[in-house]
Design a protein around this motif. Structure first.
Motif, PDB file in Angstrom:
ATOM      1  N   GLU A 137       0.872  -1.178   0.000  1.00  0.00           N
ATOM      2  CA  GLU A 137       0.000   0.000   0.000  1.00  0.00           C
ATOM      3  C   GLU A 137       0.905   1.223   0.000  1.00  0.00           C
ATOM      4  OE1 GLU A 137      -3.626   2.102   2.554  1.00  0.00           O
ATOM      5  OE2 GLU A 137      -3.027   0.028   2.974  1.00  0.00           O
ATOM      6  N   CYS A 138       0.992   1.879  -1.136  1.00  0.00           N
ATOM      7  CA  CYS A 138       1.914   2.994  -1.294  1.00  0.00           C
ATOM      8  C   CYS A 138       1.513   4.177  -0.416  1.00  0.00           C
ATOM      9  CB  CYS A 138       1.974   3.438  -2.749  1.00  0.00           C
ATOM     10  SG  CYS A 138       2.765   2.254  -3.860  1.00  0.00           S
ATOM     11  N   TYR A 139       2.496   4.992  -0.075  1.00  0.00           N
ATOM     12  CA  TYR A 139       2.195   6.258   0.582  1.00  0.00           C
ATOM     13  C   TYR A 139       1.267   7.081  -0.321  1.00  0.00           C
ATOM     14  CZ  TYR A 139       6.051   5.319   3.842  1.00  0.00           C
ATOM     15  OH  TYR A 139       6.867   4.766   4.798  1.00  0.00           O
ATOM     16  N   PRO A 140       0.413   7.901   0.251  1.00  0.00           N
ATOM     17  CA  PRO A 140      -0.583   8.618  -0.568  1.00  0.00           C
ATOM     18  C   PRO A 140       0.017   9.433  -1.707  1.00  0.00           C
ATOM     19  CG  PRO A 140      -1.124   8.807   1.763  1.00  0.00           C
ATOM     20  CD  PRO A 140       0.220   8.142   1.693  1.00  0.00           C
ATOM     21  N   ASP A 141       1.209   9.958  -1.517  1.00  0.00           N
ATOM     22  CA  ASP A 141       1.815  10.805  -2.550  1.00  0.00           C
ATOM     23  C   ASP A 141       2.616  10.022  -3.580  1.00  0.00           C
ATOM     24  OD1 ASP A 141       3.754  10.242  -0.440  1.00  0.00           O
ATOM     25  OD2 ASP A 141       5.100  11.565  -1.546  1.00  0.00           O
ATOM     26  N   LEU A 193      19.829  16.825  -0.503  1.00  0.00           N
ATOM     27  CA  LEU A 193      18.459  17.294  -0.355  1.00  0.00           C
ATOM     28  C   LEU A 193      17.767  16.472   0.715  1.00  0.00           C
ATOM     29  CD1 LEU A 193      17.488  17.358  -4.158  1.00  0.00           C
ATOM     30  CD2 LEU A 193      18.154  19.348  -2.774  1.00  0.00           C
ATOM     31  N   GLU A 194      16.783  17.092   1.369  1.00  0.00           N
ATOM     32  CA  GLU A 194      15.941  16.382   2.331  1.00  0.00           C
ATOM     33  C   GLU A 194      14.509  16.846   2.151  1.00  0.00           C
ATOM     34  OE1 GLU A 194      16.938  16.945   6.435  1.00  0.00           O
ATOM     35  OE2 GLU A 194      15.021  16.132   7.126  1.00  0.00           O
ATOM     36  N   PHE A 195      13.596  15.892   1.966  1.00  0.00           N
ATOM     37  CA  PHE A 195      12.171  16.192   1.835  1.00  0.00           C
ATOM     38  C   PHE A 195      11.380  15.245   2.721  1.00  0.00           C
ATOM     39  CE2 PHE A 195      13.974  17.190  -2.407  1.00  0.00           C
ATOM     40  CZ  PHE A 195      13.722  18.546  -2.438  1.00  0.00           C
ATOM     41  N   ASP A 196      10.183  15.674   3.084  1.00  0.00           N
ATOM     42  CA  ASP A 196       9.326  14.787   3.866  1.00  0.00           C
ATOM     43  C   ASP A 196       8.310  14.046   3.012  1.00  0.00           C
ATOM     44  OD1 ASP A 196       7.691  16.922   3.292  1.00  0.00           O
ATOM     45  OD2 ASP A 196       7.202  17.414   5.372  1.00  0.00           O
ATOM     46  N   THR A 197       8.261  14.346   1.704  1.00  0.00           N
ATOM     47  CA  THR A 197       7.415  13.607   0.779  1.00  0.00           C
ATOM     48  C   THR A 197       8.104  13.534  -0.579  1.00  0.00           C
ATOM     49  OG1 THR A 197       6.238  15.568  -0.029  1.00  0.00           O
ATOM     50  CG2 THR A 197       5.285  14.426   1.895  1.00  0.00           C
ATOM     51  N   LEU A 198       7.677  12.592  -1.390  1.00  0.00           N
ATOM     52  CA  LEU A 198       8.154  12.547  -2.768  1.00  0.00           C
ATOM     53  C   LEU A 198       7.585  13.701  -3.583  1.00  0.00           C
ATOM     54  CD1 LEU A 198       7.974   8.719  -3.563  1.00  0.00           C
ATOM     55  CD2 LEU A 198      10.035  10.114  -3.367  1.00  0.00           C
TER      56      LEU A 198
END
Length: 257
Positions: A119-123, A229-234
């Motif tokens: 079940e993929c992350y929503p994004d 780089l650092e992100f909290d979502t794709l």
């Protein structure tokens, strides 16, 4: 959320840089693995209850998990091949409980079917389509997920797993092999993943650019290296690519077979 981080001073790299291709981790980057692991344990136990009650009695869920962890510790030469380790764990449980070894492959297939129910992350899926439309994306993973079975292979140039390659992340050779297949120099490829050592530090040592997907808001913990780089979502990564890579193009010499 975007938090740019400098690489070690020796690299002296700006936040904006060329990305001709992306290598992407799977477990805990595209989907959370913990629910998959829990489902695998339960599905395999229920199958054993039906097909080998003696094995289920000797190795309930927690005992089977302990056996799997021991097999991992005792077989470091197989750490690149999680499928072999899973088969080894099932074989040991069957042997110890006096069950028929004819059950090994059917039990493994039960495991593998559950392993590929993600079940993929929503994004994840929509963003993956955005990113793969801009630059080639290659899956580079130590896990044994099958993107064809999951139904996501259309977004990837290829899938390179540690089992097929022979070495697992953070070994530099798996990153270099992906770059070669993409037809890109090491510094032209951005590796994206959640794991501090396996993904970010491993890829940085191999000469790739790095992006840490930090969905939990954890503090960066590596003593020597930091991600570009650092992100909290794709989604945030896709937005960064849109803003910074307007002139990005696909490599002309890549061979993805």
């Amino acid at each position: 959320m975007f938090r740019p981080r400098p690489r070690p001073r020796a690299y002296n790299a700006p936040v904006s840089f060329t990305v001709r291709a992306i290598t992407l981790d799977l477990d805990d980057t595209l989907w959370p693995f913990a629910p998959i692991g829990a489902r695998i344990d339960q599905v395999l136990h229920e199958w054993m209850l039906q097909h080998s009650p003696a094995t289920a009695a000797m190795f309930p869920v927690e005992a089977m998990r302990e056996l799997r962890e021991r097999s991992f510790r005792d077989n470091p030469h197989l750490h690149h091949d999680l499928s072999a380790l899973r088969r080894l764990t099932i074989a040991e449980a069957l042997q110890a409980s006096g069950a028929s070894m004819d059950l090994l492959e059917p039990a493994y297939e039960v495991f593998y079917a559950a392993r590929n129910q993600v079940e993929c992350y929503p994004d994840a899926i929509g963003t993956l389509a955005r990113i793969s439309a801009r630059v080639p994306v290659a899956a580079v993973s130590n896990g044994n997920a099958d993107l064809e079975r999951i139904g996501l292979m259309q977004h990837f140039a290829f899938q390179l797993g540690s089992r097929d390659h022979g070495y697992a992340k953070p070994h530099p050779s798996i990153f270099h092999a992906a770059c070669q297949r993409l037809g890109c120099g090491h510094g032209e490829v951005l590796h994206v993943g959640d794991h501090v050592e396996m993904d970010v530090a491993g890829a940085a040592r191999a000469g790739l650019r790095t992006c840490w997907i930090n969905r939990t808001g954890a503090a960066w913990s590596h003593p020597e290296l930091e991600p570009d780089l650092e992100f909290d979502t794709l989604t945030a990564l896709a937005d960064w690519l849109d803003a910074h890579l307007a002139d990005a193009c696909r490599p002309t010499s890549g061979t993805y077979a």
